[in-house]
Design a protein around this motif. Structure first.
Motif, mmCIF file in Angstrom:
data_model
loop_
_atom_site.group_PDB
_atom_site.id
_atom_site.type_symbol
_atom_site.label_atom_id
_atom_site.label_comp_id
_atom_site.label_asym_id
_atom_site.label_seq_id
_atom_site.Cartn_x
_atom_site.Cartn_y
_atom_site.Cartn_z
ATOM 1 N N ASN A 12 0.782 -1.069 0.114
ATOM 2 C CA ASN A 12 -0.031 -0.079 0.005
ATOM 3 C C ASN A 12 0.872 1.186 0.125
ATOM 4 O O ASN A 12 0.634 2.248 -0.932
ATOM 5 C CB ASN A 12 -0.936 -0.066 1.237
ATOM 6 N N HIS A 16 1.081 4.099 -2.866
ATOM 7 C CA HIS A 16 0.804 5.549 -2.743
ATOM 8 C C HIS A 16 1.988 6.420 -3.324
ATOM 9 O O HIS A 16 1.810 7.358 -3.909
ATOM 10 C CB HIS A 16 0.716 5.654 -1.080
ATOM 11 N N SER A 20 1.883 9.343 -6.151
ATOM 12 C CA SER A 20 2.160 10.511 -5.794
ATOM 13 C C SER A 20 3.317 10.993 -6.883
ATOM 14 O O SER A 20 3.083 11.865 -7.650
ATOM 15 C CB SER A 20 2.949 10.617 -4.495
#
Length: 104
Positions: A12, A16, A20
Motif C-alpha cells: 500500500n 501511494h 504521488s
C-alpha cells in the motif's frame, strides 16, 4: 499490461508512492491539447510528449502543411496514454530497484 502485473506486487505504501510520483511526472491532457491547438503545426505537442524527432519534422514541414497536425487530433489521446504508461513503467522500475537495494 506489464505495469498491472508489477502493481499487484506493491504494498500500500509503494502504491501511494507510485500515485504521488505519477501526479508529479505525468503529462497533462489539457497542456497536450493546448499545445496541439496553438503549436500543432510546429509539433509542440509531440515535443511535449517526448517525440522530439517527429516534432522537429513537423516544424520543418509546418505540420505537413497542416495535414499532419490535423491527423494528430485523432491520435493525440493515444500518444498521451502511451507516454503516461511509459512514465508509470519507469517509476515502477525505480521502486523495484529501491526494494532490491533495501533487501541487500
Amino acid at each position: 499490461m506489464e505495469n498491472l502485473i508489477l502493481k499487484k506486487e506493491l504494498s500500500n505504501h509503494e502504491l501511494h508512492l507510485l500515485g504521488s510520483e505519477m501526479e508529479k511526472r505525468k503529462k497533462s491532457t489539457v497542456v497536450t491539447w493546448l499545445l496541439w491547438l496553438f503549436l500543432g503545426g510546429f509539433g509542440g505537442h509531440r515535443c511535449y510528449l517526448g517525440r522530439v524527432g517527429s516534432g522537429v519534422a513537423m516544424t520543418l514541414t509546418l505540420g505537413g502543411l497542416g495535414i499532419w497536425a490535423l491527423i494528430d487530433a485523432f491520435f493525440i489521446n493515444g500518444m498521451l496514454k502511451k507516454k503516461n504508461e511509459e512514465i508509470e513503467a519507469t517509476i515502477l522500475q525505480e521502486i523495484k530497484q529501491v526494494n532490491q537495494k533495501a533487501a541487500l
